[in-house]
Write a protein that holds these residues in place. Structure first.
Motif, PDB file in Angstrom:
ATOM      1  N   ALA A  65       0.831  -1.205   0.000  1.00 19.93           N
ATOM      2  CA  ALA A  65       0.000   0.000   0.000  1.00 19.93           C
ATOM      3  C   ALA A  65       0.863   1.251   0.000  1.00 19.93           C
ATOM      4  N   ARG A  68       2.332   2.957  -3.144  1.00 14.86           N
ATOM      5  CA  ARG A  68       1.484   3.805  -3.965  1.00 14.86           C
ATOM      6  C   ARG A  68       1.764   5.295  -3.749  1.00 14.86           C
ATOM      7  N   GLN A  92      -7.007   4.858  -1.577  1.00 14.66           N
ATOM      8  CA  GLN A  92      -6.177   3.968  -2.389  1.00 14.66           C
ATOM      9  C   GLN A  92      -4.707   4.095  -1.981  1.00 14.66           C
ATOM     10  N   GLN A  93      -4.495   4.481  -0.735  1.00 16.71           N
ATOM     11  CA  GLN A  93      -3.170   4.633  -0.153  1.00 16.71           C
ATOM     12  C   GLN A  93      -3.138   3.917   1.194  1.00 16.71           C
ATOM     13  N   CYS A 209      -8.823   2.046   3.331  1.00 11.19           N
ATOM     14  CA  CYS A 209      -7.511   2.286   2.729  1.00 11.19           C
ATOM     15  C   CYS A 209      -7.289   1.236   1.638  1.00 11.19           C
ATOM     16  N   TRP A 210      -6.142   1.299   0.965  1.00 13.18           N
ATOM     17  CA  TRP A 210      -5.870   0.385  -0.142  1.00 13.18           C
ATOM     18  C   TRP A 210      -5.893  -1.075   0.318  1.00 13.18           C
ATOM     19  N   GLN A 213      -9.482  -2.585   0.864  1.00 13.34           N
ATOM     20  CA  GLN A 213     -10.499  -2.564  -0.186  1.00 13.34           C
ATOM     21  C   GLN A 213     -11.090  -3.977  -0.336  1.00 13.34           C
TER      22      GLN A 213
END
Length: 249
Positions: A65, A68, A92-93, A209-210, A213
């Motif tokens: 993660a 990214r 997405q982090q 968060c990533w 997901q």
């Protein structure tokens, strides 16, 4: 984990400027569940490199993660640590490594050589606690907390630490806004002291968060063995990162 104690988190950011004008930020965080490093480089006031190192993680996907953070390359330096939210999708982090990057971006924009935040959250009693934040060893914030709402003092009274808090901090001075966001994140993480993480399994902040997901739930595994209690040893926080933060390694 001790029967009673406190959640402790230390965040430290160091920067240096090279003769040719390039900047570097080294950022580290450590608490009961995390020990992360983020390294940023900038030239002509723009991020040119972003690297992460998840030294101790609460789950198996934190390192991936954090990688990214390369999405921040090309971002202009900004003295507001929350500016990274305008450049990349926080969901997405890695939440904590993304926070570190935001602090690093701000520190380079200000050419601030060093800053260390220490947050202490005594274990809650019936949802109540009094959380404190020191900046470079000096007291700055002291919040009375009930669950995830600040009871006081002003201007935080009755303020939820959930959605809308980042927007609220824009009404504060830059230094206080940064400290408030560091405090808020520590308060979120401190809630983990009341849970048996192994028993939780894959129940958690899905979508937050990533790593969390939905499409990655089959891959994610918690790492409860990485947990450390700093209730009675605040001095140990980031002790193993001291040379790196001092640019000696």
């Amino acid at each position: 984990m001790s029967a009673t104690g406190a959640f402790r988190r230390r965040v430290s950011v160091a920067t240096r400027k090279f003769a040719d004008g390039r900047l570097e930020a080294r950022c580290a965080v450590e608490d009961e569940f995390h020990r992360f490093r983020v390294q940023l480089e900038a030239s002509d006031s723009v991020i040119t490199a972003a690297r992460n190192d998840a030294r101790r993680s609460p789950n198996t996907l934190c390192e991936a993660a954090g990688q990214r953070l390369v999405e921040l390359v090309g971002m202009a330096l900004d003295p507001a640590c929350a500016a990274v939210l305008n450049h990349a999708d926080q969901f997405q982090q890695c939440t904590h490594q993304f926070d570190l990057a935001g602090l690093g971006v701000a520190a380079m924009a200000l050419e601030r050589p060093r800053r260390t935040y220490d947050v202490t959250v005594p274990d809650r009693i019936d949802g109540h606690t009094v959380a404190t934040l020191d900046v470079d060893g000096q007291p700055m914030l002291r919040w009375r907390i009930l669950d995830m709402t600040v009871e006081g003092p002003a201007p935080y009274e009755a303020r939820s630490l959930g959605a809308g808090f980042t927007q609220f901090t824009r009404s504060l001075g830059r230094e206080e806004a940064e400290a408030a966001l560091v405090m808020r994140r520590a308060l979120f993480v401190s809630q983990g002291r009341g849970h048996d993480l192994e028993a939780l399994g894959n129940r958690g902040p899905v979508g937050g968060c990533w790593a969390w997901q939905p499409e990655r739930m089959a891959e994610l595994r918690r790492l409860p063995e990485n947990r450390r209690d700093f209730s009675d040893r605040a001095e140990a926080l980031l002790a193993d990162d001291a040379e790196w933060l001092d640019f000696r390694s």
